[in-house]
Write an enzyme that holds these catalytic residues in place. Structure first.
Site, PDB file in Angstrom:
ATOM      1  N   ASP A  40      36.447 -27.489 151.632  1.00 43.93           N
ATOM      2  CA  ASP A  40      35.448 -26.988 152.589  1.00 43.93           C
ATOM      3  C   ASP A  40      34.097 -27.361 151.992  1.00 43.93           C
ATOM      4  O   ASP A  40      33.596 -26.662 151.111  1.00 43.93           O
ATOM      5  CB  ASP A  40      35.589 -25.464 152.744  1.00 43.93           C
ATOM      6  CG  ASP A  40      34.643 -24.910 153.791  1.00 43.93           C
ATOM      7  OD1 ASP A  40      34.108 -25.688 154.601  1.00 43.93           O
ATOM      8  OD2 ASP A  40      34.431 -23.683 153.791  1.00 43.93           O
ATOM      9  N   GLU A  99      37.103 -30.539 156.021  1.00 44.78           N
ATOM     10  CA  GLU A  99      36.679 -29.993 157.311  1.00 44.78           C
ATOM     11  C   GLU A  99      35.683 -30.944 157.970  1.00 44.78           C
ATOM     12  O   GLU A  99      34.703 -31.356 157.343  1.00 44.78           O
ATOM     13  CB  GLU A  99      36.043 -28.611 157.123  1.00 44.78           C
ATOM     14  CG  GLU A  99      35.709 -27.950 158.452  1.00 44.78           C
ATOM     15  CD  GLU A  99      35.360 -26.476 158.299  1.00 44.78           C
ATOM     16  OE1 GLU A  99      36.180 -25.737 157.718  1.00 44.78           O
ATOM     17  OE2 GLU A  99      34.284 -26.087 158.767  1.00 44.78           O
ATOM     18  N   ASP A 132      34.936 -19.386 151.710  1.00 39.89           N
ATOM     19  CA  ASP A 132      35.051 -20.842 151.558  1.00 39.89           C
ATOM     20  C   ASP A 132      36.369 -21.225 150.891  1.00 39.89           C
ATOM     21  O   ASP A 132      36.964 -22.253 151.214  1.00 39.89           O
ATOM     22  CB  ASP A 132      33.888 -21.380 150.718  1.00 39.89           C
ATOM     23  CG  ASP A 132      32.555 -20.836 151.187  1.00 39.89           C
ATOM     24  OD1 ASP A 132      31.843 -21.539 151.899  1.00 39.89           O
ATOM     25  OD2 ASP A 132      32.253 -19.679 150.834  1.00 39.89           O
TER      26      ASP A 132
END
Lengths: 172, 172
Positions: free
Chosen positions: B7, B67, B140
């Site tokens: 992430d 992501e 996260d």
């Protein structure tokens, strides 16, 4: 002061090395890195890193000047430009070279006197300032030289301010 | 299949390593890289590169799942995320590890069945799927594990398709 101007991009990354001080600038090198469009983004970034590293090692700039991009244009191209900018920042950090950002408006104003000047006008003024026998191509290469000239002008001014402040006994 | 979910971010970059196949997933590692906020962006990217490289070398993932961010949110944070994403792509390319992107909607749908699930629900499902004794923190880190699970699910499906096509004599 030697400045490496970088107009970041994956399709074309413009590079221009300029030696100079405010009011004077001479071209040392100009070029474009084109990364293979049939490869993954990661491989293209790796290719860009390798080539930028070669430029930094070869020309040993005192500072790297990068165009500051805003996200108000095409979304996909902004992401790609941001990727290329990250690689330029990484390469400069690895080499211990400081980085300065200038907006397109600042660059245009510095070389033409008009922050809204067109690409042709910028290229023409870059050619004139650096006393080149022909116009640098493509536009990305001319933009990189314009960035380097802009930083030479502006950066030089900051250095003069610093020297004056030092003489006056003020903060450095 | 071992997946390293990332992430991307400079303030906090979430990392999660998952071993699994569709329907089964086990956590190998989870963590967060925080880069020093008082440093230049270039130095922070360098710090991120070093730490991501360590993770890739230590856990030897078969694939890196990142992501995919769109530029429809805060402009400044998108640029920072794009910088961090570029470093993740670079590190994966250097290690020869393929990269897959998944959107937040795909990830949420994969782990909760609802593409519009909230962060708390995602964290809860990640904890349940991986049979963890406590919820991974910060968000996260949970997001990175969710990404890795999502890829294990979806990537595994693609691999099964490929195997079926090979048995049928179709294109690999």
């Amino acid at each position: 002061m030697r400045v490496l101007g970088i107009d970041p991009g994956l399709t074309r990354c413009g590079l221009g090395v300029v030696d100079g001080r405010p009011g004077r600038a001479g071209m040392v090198a100009v070029g474009v890195i084109r990364t293979p469009s049939d490869r993954d983004t990661g491989e293209r970034l790796l290719y860009l890193e390798d080539n930028l590293t070669t430029w930094v090692r070869r020309f040993e700039p005192d500072v790297v000047a990068i165009e500051r991009v805003f996200a108000d244009v095409n979304v996909a191209s902004v992401m790609t430009t941001a990727h290329a900018t990250a690689i330029a920042l990484l390469v400069a950090a690895k080499a211990g070279v400081p980085v300065a950002f200038h907006t397109p408006t600042e660059v245009k104003a510095a070389v033409t006197g008009d922050g809204r000047a067109g690409k042709a006008q910028v290229t023409q003024m870059v050619t004139s300032i650096l006393k080149l026998t022909e116009q640098p191509r493509p536009a990305d290469a001319a933009d990189a030289l314009a960035l380097a000239i802009c930083h030479t002008w502006r950066g030089g001014t900051e250095i003069r301010y610093a020297a004056a402040a030092a003489r006056a006994g003020g903060p450095r």
